[in-house]
Design a protein around this motif. Structure first.
Motif, PDB file in Angstrom:
ATOM      1  N   ALA A 114      -3.134   2.517   4.655  1.00 37.64           N
ATOM      2  CA  ALA A 114      -1.691   2.188   4.590  1.00 37.64           C
ATOM      3  C   ALA A 114      -0.864   3.445   4.073  1.00 37.64           C
ATOM      4  CB  ALA A 114      -1.632   1.028   3.506  1.00 37.64           C
ATOM      5  N   GLU A 115      -1.562   4.182   3.166  1.00 38.55           N
ATOM      6  CA  GLU A 115      -0.877   5.279   2.733  1.00 38.55           C
ATOM      7  C   GLU A 115      -1.129   6.485   3.200  1.00 38.55           C
ATOM      8  OE1 GLU A 115       1.396   4.677   0.682  1.00 38.55           O
ATOM      9  OE2 GLU A 115       1.076   3.051  -0.330  1.00 38.55           O
ATOM     10  N   LEU A 116      -2.195   6.644   4.290  1.00 35.66           N
ATOM     11  CA  LEU A 116      -2.227   7.936   5.003  1.00 35.66           C
ATOM     12  C   LEU A 116      -1.413   8.787   5.494  1.00 35.66           C
ATOM     13  CD1 LEU A 116      -4.546   9.641   5.582  1.00 35.66           C
ATOM     14  CD2 LEU A 116      -5.026   8.589   7.660  1.00 35.66           C
ATOM     15  N   PRO A 117      -0.324   8.450   6.138  1.00 36.81           N
ATOM     16  CA  PRO A 117       0.789   9.147   6.736  1.00 36.81           C
ATOM     17  C   PRO A 117       1.515  10.019   5.566  1.00 36.81           C
ATOM     18  CG  PRO A 117       1.019   7.062   7.614  1.00 36.81           C
ATOM     19  CD  PRO A 117      -0.098   6.753   6.448  1.00 36.81           C
ATOM     20  N   ARG A 118       1.625   9.347   4.257  1.00 36.48           N
ATOM     21  CA  ARG A 118       2.456   9.966   3.376  1.00 36.48           C
ATOM     22  C   ARG A 118       1.700  10.607   2.271  1.00 36.48           C
ATOM     23  NH1 ARG A 118       6.233   5.806   0.675  1.00 36.48           N
ATOM     24  NH2 ARG A 118       4.238   4.224   1.223  1.00 36.48           N
ATOM     25  N   PHE A 119       0.459   9.973   2.036  1.00 36.75           N
ATOM     26  CA  PHE A 119      -0.368  10.545   0.923  1.00 36.75           C
ATOM     27  C   PHE A 119      -1.914  10.653   1.539  1.00 36.75           C
ATOM     28  CE2 PHE A 119       2.784   7.889  -1.127  1.00 36.75           C
ATOM     29  CZ  PHE A 119       3.291   8.737  -2.055  1.00 36.75           C
ATOM     30  N   PRO A 120      -2.088  11.795   2.302  1.00 35.03           N
ATOM     31  CA  PRO A 120      -3.473  12.132   2.868  1.00 35.03           C
ATOM     32  C   PRO A 120      -4.482  12.437   1.793  1.00 35.03           C
ATOM     33  CG  PRO A 120      -1.827  14.039   3.403  1.00 35.03           C
ATOM     34  CD  PRO A 120      -1.140  12.809   2.719  1.00 35.03           C
ATOM     35  N   GLU A 121      -3.963  12.747   0.679  1.00 33.61           N
ATOM     36  CA  GLU A 121      -4.829  13.251  -0.230  1.00 33.61           C
ATOM     37  C   GLU A 121      -5.713  12.054  -0.741  1.00 33.61           C
ATOM     38  OE1 GLU A 121      -0.704  12.535  -2.410  1.00 33.61           O
ATOM     39  OE2 GLU A 121      -1.642  13.458  -0.736  1.00 33.61           O
ATOM     40  N   LEU A 122      -5.205  10.783  -0.491  1.00 32.98           N
ATOM     41  CA  LEU A 122      -5.734   9.494  -0.897  1.00 32.98           C
ATOM     42  C   LEU A 122      -7.322   9.533  -0.220  1.00 32.98           C
ATOM     43  CD1 LEU A 122      -3.115   6.822  -1.601  1.00 32.98           C
ATOM     44  CD2 LEU A 122      -4.079   8.627  -3.058  1.00 32.98           C
ATOM     45  N   ALA A 123      -6.907   9.966   1.217  1.00 32.80           N
ATOM     46  CA  ALA A 123      -8.234   9.860   2.004  1.00 32.80           C
ATOM     47  C   ALA A 123      -9.135  10.828   1.818  1.00 32.80           C
ATOM     48  CB  ALA A 123      -7.708  10.139   3.505  1.00 32.80           C
TER      49      ALA A 123
END
Length: 236
Positions: A114-123
């Motif tokens: 869900a957050e990949l587009p805005r927060f790639p650091e989570l991936a």
């Protein structure tokens, strides 16, 4: 007496940490990573802000903890000894299936997606702190079996990806994507057994005897995948 007091405080700290991680996971799912504040997490988890900030000074640190908790059994379990590829992979496969069946694992992937587009650091955090350490443990086990002569694996990265992929493609990904999808324990056991048989048959040692184990003949690594880590091993 001091030892008793210390043990008590450690237990309380561990309980509060678990409460914080659980509350943060739920809020990240409900509101999204960006809209969830540490103050809101403290309120949901029932701890003071000072307690939360003491353990997790930032949301990034808290998310890293969620990743670590989700993959915790992988890091804590010792790999099986080399010598019997069927028994060893059966142990690893059952552990992996159990790991993927945990609700927190599904929650973790949903947050990352869900957050990949805005927060790639989570991936990147999920991959480096969770997926990659587990992948390396499986890879190391296959390398040990290769050097013991029980199998001949020229590309351990590929073999580990194949094995984990056969399990996750049935046990995990449909559960993540299809509402109400369930896999029975009997079916999970069958999936693991078939994955083990497939790998054991594919990489059976040759009849000529033990495969070479000198440095020049060690199984190769997929350098092109290592240069792009988010493409290697994901999805499994």
């Amino acid at each position: 007496m001091s030892r008793v007091v210390t043990t008590y405080h450690q237990r309380v700290a561990q309980e509060k940490r678990a409460q914080i991680v659980t509350a943060a996971t739920a809020l990240f799912l409900e509101l999204g990573y960006d809209r969830t504040s540490l103050a809101r997490i403290a309120e949901r988890s029932g701890v003071s802000r000072a307690t939360l900030f003491k353990q997790f000074p930032s949301k990034a640190a808290l998310f890293d903890a969620i990743v670590t908790e989700s993959w915790s059994t992988a890091a804590e379990e010792d790999p099986p000894p080399a010598g019997n590829i069927v028994d060893g992979l059966s142990i690893i496969g059952r552990r992996y299936a159990e790991l993927l069946s945990r609700p927190q694992m599904t929650d973790l992937f949903r947050i990352v997606i869900a957050e990949l587009p805005r927060f790639p650091e989570l991936a990147h955090a999920q991959f480096s702190h969770g997926k990659m350490p587990y992948f390396e443990s499986v890879r190391s086990y296959l390398l040990a079996e290769h050097e013991a002569g029980t199998v001949r694996v020229e590309d351990v990265d590929l073999a580990a990806t194949q094995f984990l992929g056969m399990i996750s493609n049935y046990v995990f990904w449909p559960t993540l994507l299809v509402p109400g999808w369930e896999v029975s324990a009997e079916r999970v056991a069958q999936v693991v057994d078939e994955a083990v048989r497939t790998i054991a048959a594919r990489y059976a040692a040759t009849k000529q005897g033990r495969p070479p184990t000198t440095e020049s003949r060690r199984p190769q690594q997929s350098h092109s995948l290592r240069s792009e880590p988010l493409q290697r091993g994901d999805p499994q």
